[in-house]
Enzyme design. Structure first.
Site, PDB file in Angstrom:
ATOM      1  N   ASP A   1      -3.687  -4.506 -17.617  1.00 51.44           N
ATOM      2  CA  ASP A   1      -3.726  -4.527 -16.158  1.00 51.44           C
ATOM      3  C   ASP A   1      -3.593  -5.933 -15.622  1.00 51.44           C
ATOM      4  OD1 ASP A   1      -3.966  -1.896 -16.196  1.00 51.44           O
ATOM      5  OD2 ASP A   1      -6.039  -1.796 -15.519  1.00 51.44           O
TER       6      ASP A   1
ATOM      7  N   GLU B   1      -2.066  -8.375 -16.919  1.00 55.26           N
ATOM      8  CA  GLU B   1      -0.672  -8.830 -17.036  1.00 55.26           C
ATOM      9  C   GLU B   1       0.181  -8.200 -15.932  1.00 55.26           C
ATOM     10  OE1 GLU B   1      -0.486  -9.352 -21.895  1.00 55.26           O
ATOM     11  OE2 GLU B   1      -0.037  -7.422 -21.009  1.00 55.26           O
TER      12      GLU B   1
ATOM     13  N   ASP C   1      -0.924  -7.189 -13.003  1.00 56.52           N
ATOM     14  CA  ASP C   1      -1.312  -7.838 -11.746  1.00 56.52           C
ATOM     15  C   ASP C   1      -0.585  -9.157 -11.582  1.00 56.52           C
ATOM     16  OD1 ASP C   1      -2.957  -5.837 -11.093  1.00 56.52           O
ATOM     17  OD2 ASP C   1      -4.838  -6.898 -11.450  1.00 56.52           O
TER      18      ASP C   1
ATOM     19  N   SER D   1       0.565  -6.046   6.238  1.00 48.61           N
ATOM     20  CA  SER D   1      -0.372  -6.270   5.145  1.00 48.61           C
ATOM     21  C   SER D   1      -1.002  -7.648   5.308  1.00 48.61           C
ATOM     22  CB  SER D   1       0.360  -6.235   3.817  1.00 48.61           C
ATOM     23  OG  SER D   1       0.781  -4.943   3.550  1.00 48.61           O
ATOM     24  N   LEU D   2      -1.705  -8.070   4.281  1.00 48.47           N
ATOM     25  CA  LEU D   2      -2.290  -9.402   4.306  1.00 48.47           C
ATOM     26  C   LEU D   2      -1.736 -10.221   3.148  1.00 48.47           C
ATOM     27  CD1 LEU D   2      -6.031  -8.565   5.000  1.00 48.47           C
ATOM     28  CD2 LEU D   2      -4.577  -9.981   6.458  1.00 48.47           C
TER      29      LEU D   2
ATOM     30  N   ARG E   1      -1.512   4.495   7.991  1.00 46.18           N
ATOM     31  CA  ARG E   1      -0.671   3.308   7.987  1.00 46.18           C
ATOM     32  C   ARG E   1       0.779   3.675   7.695  1.00 46.18           C
ATOM     33  NH1 ARG E   1       1.121  -0.590   4.273  1.00 46.18           N
ATOM     34  NH2 ARG E   1       1.283  -2.618   5.258  1.00 46.18           N
TER      35      ARG E   1
ATOM     36  N   GLU F   1     -10.727   1.012   8.684  1.00 44.98           N
ATOM     37  CA  GLU F   1     -10.605   1.614   7.368  1.00 44.98           C
ATOM     38  C   GLU F   1     -11.514   2.835   7.282  1.00 44.98           C
ATOM     39  OE1 GLU F   1      -8.506  -0.501   6.049  1.00 44.98           O
ATOM     40  OE2 GLU F   1      -8.429   0.036   3.926  1.00 44.98           O
TER      41      GLU F   1
ATOM     42  N   TYR G   1     -12.152  -2.860  12.706  1.00 50.33           N
ATOM     43  CA  TYR G   1     -12.214  -4.327  12.737  1.00 50.33           C
ATOM     44  C   TYR G   1     -11.131  -5.023  13.546  1.00 50.33           C
ATOM     45  CZ  TYR G   1      -9.216  -3.044   8.786  1.00 50.33           C
ATOM     46  OH  TYR G   1      -8.289  -2.463   8.003  1.00 50.33           O
TER      47      TYR G   1
ATOM     48  N   LYS H   1     -10.312 -14.505   8.445  1.00 46.14           N
ATOM     49  CA  LYS H   1      -9.456 -14.475   9.640  1.00 46.14           C
ATOM     50  C   LYS H   1      -9.759 -15.665  10.537  1.00 46.14           C
ATOM     51  CE  LYS H   1      -9.811  -9.465   9.667  1.00 46.14           C
ATOM     52  NZ  LYS H   1     -10.300  -8.257  10.326  1.00 46.14           N
TER      53      LYS H   1
ATOM     54  N   CYS I   1      -0.589  17.128 -35.294  1.00 49.33           N
ATOM     55  CA  CYS I   1       0.218  18.033 -36.129  1.00 49.33           C
ATOM     56  C   CYS I   1       0.342  17.549 -37.574  1.00 49.33           C
ATOM     57  CB  CYS I   1       1.608  18.187 -35.528  1.00 49.33           C
ATOM     58  SG  CYS I   1       2.576  16.679 -35.633  1.00 49.33           S
TER      59      CYS I   1
HETATM   60  S1  IVH Z   1      -7.397  -7.045   8.859  1.00 58.01           S
HETATM   61  C1  IVH Z   1      -2.480  -7.315   9.261  1.00 58.01           C
HETATM   62  N1  IVH Z   1      -9.752  -6.613   7.859  1.00 58.01           N
HETATM   63  O1  IVH Z   1      -6.520  -4.452   3.813  1.00 58.01           O
HETATM   64  C2  IVH Z   1      -3.535  -6.547   8.596  1.00 58.01           C
HETATM   65  N2  IVH Z   1      -7.909  -5.502   6.850  1.00 58.01           N
HETATM   66  O2  IVH Z   1      -4.294  -5.721   2.400  1.00 58.01           O
HETATM   67  C3  IVH Z   1      -4.835  -6.968   9.153  1.00 58.01           C
HETATM   68  N3  IVH Z   1      -8.521  -4.029   5.008  1.00 58.01           N
HETATM   69  O3  IVH Z   1      -3.909  -3.105   5.721  1.00 58.01           O
HETATM   70  C4  IVH Z   1      -5.887  -6.289   8.501  1.00 58.01           C
HETATM   71  N4  IVH Z   1     -10.686  -4.403   5.094  1.00 58.01           N
HETATM   72  O4  IVH Z   1      -6.027  -1.698   5.432  1.00 58.01           O
HETATM   73  C5  IVH Z   1      -8.443  -6.335   7.758  1.00 58.01           C
HETATM   74  N5  IVH Z   1     -11.907  -6.324   7.117  1.00 58.01           N
HETATM   75  C6  IVH Z   1     -10.629  -6.037   7.036  1.00 58.01           C
HETATM   76  C7  IVH Z   1     -10.113  -5.146   6.063  1.00 58.01           C
HETATM   77  C8  IVH Z   1      -8.743  -4.911   6.004  1.00 58.01           C
HETATM   78  C9  IVH Z   1      -9.713  -3.739   4.477  1.00 58.01           C
HETATM   79  C10 IVH Z   1      -7.232  -3.483   4.535  1.00 58.01           C
HETATM   80  C11 IVH Z   1      -6.322  -3.040   5.645  1.00 58.01           C
HETATM   81  C12 IVH Z   1      -5.063  -3.841   5.464  1.00 58.01           C
HETATM   82  C13 IVH Z   1      -5.150  -4.222   4.033  1.00 58.01           C
HETATM   83  C14 IVH Z   1      -4.321  -5.452   3.748  1.00 58.01           C
END
Ligand code: IVH
Length: 699
Positions: A34, A36, A38, A82-83, A151, A187, A239, A306, A427
């Site tokens: 796993d 590797e 990742d 995404s992040l 999503r 979430e 959030y 953030k 077998c």
């Molecule tokens: S902020 C632009 N805050 O992680 C996306 N995301 O890998 C901003 N997630 O799609 C997301 N906990 O589904 C944010 N405290 C949190 C979070 C969170 C879980 C998830 C979320 C996002 C994903 C990104």
């Protein structure tokens, strides 16, 4: 210095390797650890970020990601991105790992620069848990929940309003909001205690337990009949508020959390997030939080950091994949030591023999682990793993546990080496060495037969609902089925006569089999359990040949050494007509396709009415669209973005997420963003939906 073209090619190569290993993983025959895998994935994400590849074109945001048949799809008003990730696997140019703290400091320094602040400036950060649930978008109008959407692919998702309402995870009405509208994101998750209680109920009822809370939660939210969902105990943490209309918001993320709480929305409890002064403090909070994560009633796979003040967001901007105002911190995988009690051998559907570790049960990432994959015997010997050893087990996220090492100094005197099996445990046929793997080549091996049948009916292949491993095993043991086409000859009497089956469940299976007949050639090919013939290759072969008949004809010629067939399909160097199909792989795939066994299966399937033709998306090239690249931006007045893209593709055009010199048209919708500026800079033509429709109409 690599050019962008080189980068793109490298990215495609990485993508190809990832797909291959995902496929191997899905077949239950992983070839990488796993960690590797990742690492490979992180390399991909990093390169894709560097190249600015938009979300829709990336592996980690495949279009249609979680769309489920029967659910209405709607477009997100603001894409759900995404992040970016800090990764424990990232390395510097000399191959040394870059500590997470350093990666975070670099990220923070870049943000300060973009904001034109002095290098030592302090911009407060909000640090929250990154919960491992399913993301949801909630729209409230005048305080009332009007829509909940998954999503999906980030641009559009499935409507799950009723499921969310029934779950009781979020309020149907927010306090003190009599007018205006807003979207809240967060979430949905299944608290571990509620998940366990639910599994205990299932067990008492003699039903199969759900494997993990995340997939369980996703499954519940896609339940067509949501009545009674509230009993499961799904919860949410909200959030983020991406837009409002007629609702005034506070000006920091942390204050928004308080604002949401005051209106009755579920947010992280006060002691589970922090506003800190800078990157170093954020890192310290993440590390401290990691130490207490085991005590939480939910799984987290990291933290999210953030920029707290919203006034900076527009300045910081985003890529097509992630915003620049936040980043994810991933915890190093949890590792535990436990005793290796025994090693058994599992036979896969291709006959591969995999050593499986039986462990003294140990709690790892909220589950009890008593078995783990050892991958192959070469690996076992390389790590010198012996029965009786104290071994280290790791589990990254929801992935299967792995034995990653041995405590040599704690080896008991009576530890026994793991011996390679000389014969198949199922077998007793002699085993064959192929590279690092051992195979049982007996086609009639009962374990192999059963695994192959299970795979044929599985979601990756023919997706026959209700035909799971238990039922397949029963059918095989009763001698009713030994090859895939036998499924389609089953009668209601045979099915209903099995233990724990009745007329109704038997008929359901027959109906599901009937439905599966139309899945098409690619799915049938996947279901044949041919080595190297995974989902993608099957799709490519099906698209190229169009029918099993033509595929078999060419396979025959290829195997017979017909120079024309060999040159076309898999020349000695590089790949031929089918991208990614190299000689070595082609030799295996075509030899198996041409074998009497596979020919008999395909003939049997055909005889019973299973379609062996490729399901083709009809493509009719339209002059003016064919060969042209389009970028869509903003919301179009009548067409959904996905529909517009599909129509462009069907007409032979391409779509892309970002404007470049290669773009022919930018199609402008409402609230179009920075892409218009880019188009103007590069002199790319900008058209509206009406113009696009005219082009598609062939005018
Ligand atoms: S902020 C632009 N805050 O992680 C996306 N995301 O890998 C901003 N997630 O799609 C997301 N906990 O589904 C944010 N405290 C949190 C979070 C969170 C879980 C998830 C979320 C996002 C994903 C990104």
């Amino acid at each position: 210095m690599a050019t962008n073209g080189d980068g793109r090619r490298e990215l495609e190569r990485l993508a190809e390797r990832i797909r291959y290993h995902e496929d191997a993983y899905r077949r239950g025959e992983p070839e990488l650890l796993d960690s590797e895998f990742d690492e490979l994935y992180d390399q991909y994400v990093e390169l894709a970020d560097t190249l600015g590849v938009p979300a829709a074109e990336r592996l980690d945001a495949a279009p249609g990601a979680d769309h489920t048949e029967g659910f209405e799809t709607v477009e997100h008003r603001v894409p759900m991105l995404s992040l970016e990730k800090l990764s424990p696997n990232r390395k510097d140019s000399r191959g040394a790992p870059i500590p997470l703290g350093e990666q975070l400091a670099q990220w923070y320094a870049r943000r300060l620069k973009e904001l034109e602040l002095a290098p030592g400036a302090r911009v407060p950060l909000l640090v929250e848990p990154k919960i491992d649930g399913i993301s949801v978008s909630l729209v409230y109008e005048a305080g009332v929940l009007v829509r909940a959407v998954t999503r999906g692919d980030g641009r559009s998702g499935d409507v799950i309003t009723r499921q969310v309402e029934e779950s009781g995870a979020v309020p149907r009405r927010l306090d003190g909001l009599a007018s205006g509208a807003l979207e809240i994101r967060g979430e949905l998750y299944w608290p571990i205690s509620a998940f366990r209680a639910h599994n205990a109920r299932l067990e008492r009822a003699g039903e199969r337990a759900i494997i993990n809370p995340r997939n369980g939660c996703a499954g519940l939210m896609k339940r067509k009949d949501p009545e009674g969902l509230g009993e499961a105990g799904i919860r949410a943490f909200l959030y983020h508020v991406p837009w409002t209309e007629g609702v005034a918001l506070p000006d920091t993320q942390s204050a928004i959390l308080g604002w949401l709480r005051a209106r009755g929305a579920p947010v992280y409890p006060e002691d589970q997030f922090a506003r800190v002064g800078d990157a170093a403090e954020a890192l310290a909070y993440c590390e401290a939080f990691g130490a207490r994560r085991g005590a939480l009633d939910f799984d987290i796979d990291g933290m999210v950091i953030k920029i707290d003040e919203l006034r900076w967001y527009a300045r910081l901007g985003e890529t097509g994949h992630h915003p620049h105002w936040g980043i994810a911190y991933k915890f190093p995988p949890e590792r535990k030591a436990t005793r290796l009690l025994e090693v058994s051998v599992q036979v896969g559907k291709s006959g591969k023999l995999t050593p499986v570790a039986h462990l003294e049960p140990v709690e790892l990432a909220q589950t009890t682990v008593s078995r783990a994959s050892l991958h192959n015997f070469v690996e076992v010997e390389r790590k010198d793993i012996r029965i009786g050893d104290l071994v280290y087990v790791e589990k990254a996220g929801e992935i299967i546990p792995q034995v990653v090492g041995v405590a040599r100094d704690a080896r008991p005197p009576d530890a026994r080496p793991v011996s390679r099996p000389a014969v198949c445990p199922s077998c007793e046929a002699p085993v064959t060495d192929e590279g690092i793997f051992l195979y049982c080549l007996n086609e009639a091996c009962p374990a192999k037969v059963c695994e192959r049948l299970v795979h044929f009916a599985s979601r990756a292949a023919m997706d026959v609902e209700g035909l799971g491993d238990k039922l397949v095993e029963q059918l095989a043991r009763a001698g009713l089925v030994s090859e895939p086409h036998h499924f389609f000859a089953l009668t209601l009497g045979q099915l209903a006569g099995l233990e724990r089956m009745g007329d109704k469940s038997g008929q359901n299976v027959l109906d599901a089999l009937e439905k599966a007949k139309a899945r098409g050639l690619a799915k049938v090919l996947v279901g044949l359990s041919i080595r190297h013939l995974g989902e993608r290759m099957a799709e490519d072969l099906a698209a190229y040949f169009g029918s099993a008949e033509r595929l078999l004809e060419l396979a025959g010629r290829y195997v017979a050494g017909d120079p024309e067939a060999v040159a076309a399909l898999a020349p000695d160097k590089g790949t031929g007509a089918i991208e990614g199909l190299a000689k070595k792989t082609a030799d295996v795939i075509f030899a198996e396709l041409d074998s009497p066994r596979v020919r008999a299966i395909l003939a049997g399937l055909k005889e019973r009415g299973v379609s062996l033709d490729a399901v083709v998306e009809r493509r009719e090239e339209i002059a003016g669209v064919a060969g042209k690249t389009f970028v869509l931006t903003g919301t179009l007045p009548t067409l959904k973005r996905k529909d517009a893209e599909d129509r462009i593709k069907r007409a032979g055009g391409k779509t892309s997420g970002s404007v470049s010199k290669k773009t022919d048209y930018v199609v402008r919708g409402d609230e179009a963003g920075s892409k218009l500026e880019k188009a103007a800079q590069l002199g790319v033509a900008v058209i509206d939906e009406a113009e696009l429709l005219r082009l598609l109409g062939g005018a």
